[in-house]
Design a protein around this motif. Sequence first.
Motif, PDB file in Angstrom:
ATOM      1  N   MET A   1       0.847  -1.192   0.000  1.00  0.00           N
ATOM      2  CA  MET A   1       0.000   0.000   0.000  1.00  0.00           C
ATOM      3  C   MET A   1       0.885   1.244   0.000  1.00  0.00           C
ATOM      4  SD  MET A   1      -3.085   1.047   2.598  1.00  0.00           S
ATOM      5  CE  MET A   1      -2.127   0.705   4.067  1.00  0.00           C
ATOM      6  N   THR A   2       0.848   1.983  -1.096  1.00  0.00           N
ATOM      7  CA  THR A   2       1.665   3.191  -1.215  1.00  0.00           C
ATOM      8  C   THR A   2       0.934   4.375  -0.592  1.00  0.00           C
ATOM      9  OG1 THR A   2       2.676   2.383  -3.263  1.00  0.00           O
ATOM     10  CG2 THR A   2       2.842   4.738  -2.804  1.00  0.00           C
ATOM     11  N   LEU A   3       1.623   5.051   0.320  1.00  0.00           N
ATOM     12  CA  LEU A   3       1.050   6.206   0.998  1.00  0.00           C
ATOM     13  C   LEU A   3       1.954   7.419   0.795  1.00  0.00           C
ATOM     14  CD1 LEU A   3       0.095   4.414   4.341  1.00  0.00           C
ATOM     15  CD2 LEU A   3      -1.480   5.075   2.497  1.00  0.00           C
ATOM     16  N   ASN A   4       1.373   8.585   0.889  1.00  0.00           N
ATOM     17  CA  ASN A   4       2.103   9.834   0.701  1.00  0.00           C
ATOM     18  C   ASN A   4       2.030  10.680   1.974  1.00  0.00           C
ATOM     19  OD1 ASN A   4       2.710   9.404  -2.160  1.00  0.00           O
ATOM     20  ND2 ASN A   4       0.498   9.733  -2.486  1.00  0.00           N
ATOM     21  N   PRO A   5       2.995  11.588   2.164  1.00  0.00           N
ATOM     22  CA  PRO A   5       2.930  12.484   3.327  1.00  0.00           C
ATOM     23  C   PRO A   5       1.586  13.202   3.396  1.00  0.00           C
ATOM     24  CG  PRO A   5       5.053  12.695   2.243  1.00  0.00           C
ATOM     25  CD  PRO A   5       4.211  11.829   1.346  1.00  0.00           C
ATOM     26  N   GLY A   6       0.989  13.201   4.577  1.00  0.00           N
ATOM     27  CA  GLY A   6      -0.311  13.835   4.764  1.00  0.00           C
ATOM     28  C   GLY A   6      -1.472  12.875   4.707  1.00  0.00           C
ATOM     29  N   ASP A   7      -1.257  11.672   4.143  1.00  0.00           N
ATOM     30  CA  ASP A   7      -2.322  10.668   4.123  1.00  0.00           C
ATOM     31  C   ASP A   7      -2.654  10.243   5.548  1.00  0.00           C
ATOM     32  OD1 ASP A   7      -2.395  10.770   1.392  1.00  0.00           O
ATOM     33  OD2 ASP A   7      -1.356   8.857   1.072  1.00  0.00           O
ATOM     34  N   ARG A   8      -3.926   9.912   5.769  1.00  0.00           N
ATOM     35  CA  ARG A   8      -4.377   9.529   7.101  1.00  0.00           C
ATOM     36  C   ARG A   8      -4.931   8.108   7.093  1.00  0.00           C
ATOM     37  NH1 ARG A   8      -4.742  13.557  10.864  1.00  0.00           N
ATOM     38  NH2 ARG A   8      -4.258  15.658  10.110  1.00  0.00           N
ATOM     39  N   LEU A   9      -4.693   7.410   8.224  1.00  0.00           N
ATOM     40  CA  LEU A   9      -5.114   6.025   8.360  1.00  0.00           C
ATOM     41  C   LEU A   9      -5.937   5.837   9.619  1.00  0.00           C
ATOM     42  CD1 LEU A   9      -1.706   4.242   7.580  1.00  0.00           C
ATOM     43  CD2 LEU A   9      -3.540   4.751   5.961  1.00  0.00           C
TER      44      LEU A   9
END
Length: 333
Positions: A1-9
């Motif tokens: 799962m590719t995530l970027n800065p600022g993404d929320r989980l």
Amino acid sequence: MTLNPGDRLDGDRYEIERVLGCGRFAITYLAIDGQNQNRVAIKTLNDSAKVHPDLSKLCQIFRDEAMQLRACNHPHVMKVDRLFEEDGAPCVVMEHIAGADLEELGRLSVDEAMRYVRQIGSALDYIHGRGFIHRDVRPANIRLRAGEPAAVLIDFGSALNFSDELSATQTASHAGGCAAPEAGKSKGDRGSYTDIYSLGATLYTLLEGKAPPDALERHPKGKNVQLTFSGQYDAKICRLIEKAMALKPTDRPKSAADWLEPFSQKAKTPLLLDFKSWNWLTISAVIGVVTAVITAIGTLLGGFGAMGWFKNEPPTVPSPAASPIQSPAKSTK
């Protein structure tokens, strides 16, 4: 799962800051926990895992491993907080170790290197006793707690169950000389002895400032090539490393404790000259001891002086008292 800065989980609880590292099947992110503003590490499956033919099995192994680690309680094993699901992918929340890793520190003194190897050896014995191995022990996967001389074993992404079929495909190409011979084989038999080899190779790296030769290069055409050392430390340490890095698993120690037993750290009594650790009780005790010593020395010297031990000439022996001389008695004829 590719995530970027600022993404929320996890319902906006965690905010991604950046990637910390990426392995064969997993990727780890640095994130902020919105509940307490602490930084945490979040590991999840990467894009390569998503196309794995046994994805469902891989996800289950990932979950099982996370739960095993969550049950661990050891000062030198990374702590796991919780597990949650995001878009069908398992995510494990771990403590973030903010200090430098041992690879960044470069060459260390014998005392420093042995201190950290003892700590990680204790961690390995602990996890081996719980039924799993790390598989990727090397300086880059050992981090120091900020401001403390305490090493922590991190990155358990390769620590699959001993007997799991997927673990047989784990590559050792990134280990840089710290991987055991069996770790580089697709069907290699692995066990706790695999981590022992890597711990010995880690000690070699810390003392030499470079990784040892790759295990598969040490026995070309069936001939074992001996390790070479710089000679900057005791030969007993060299023998210790050679024992852990034996090419045959059966020739290696059964545990880190057995391996390090001849070099077990002995308790040291703090020196009184360590003024930073003094308090009024310590000072009072020191004054009492010094006073007693001075008194004893004074008494002893006084006794010696009374015996005439400090004179250059022998003591004078007193002459016997002279008898009074009487005049001869006169005749009284």
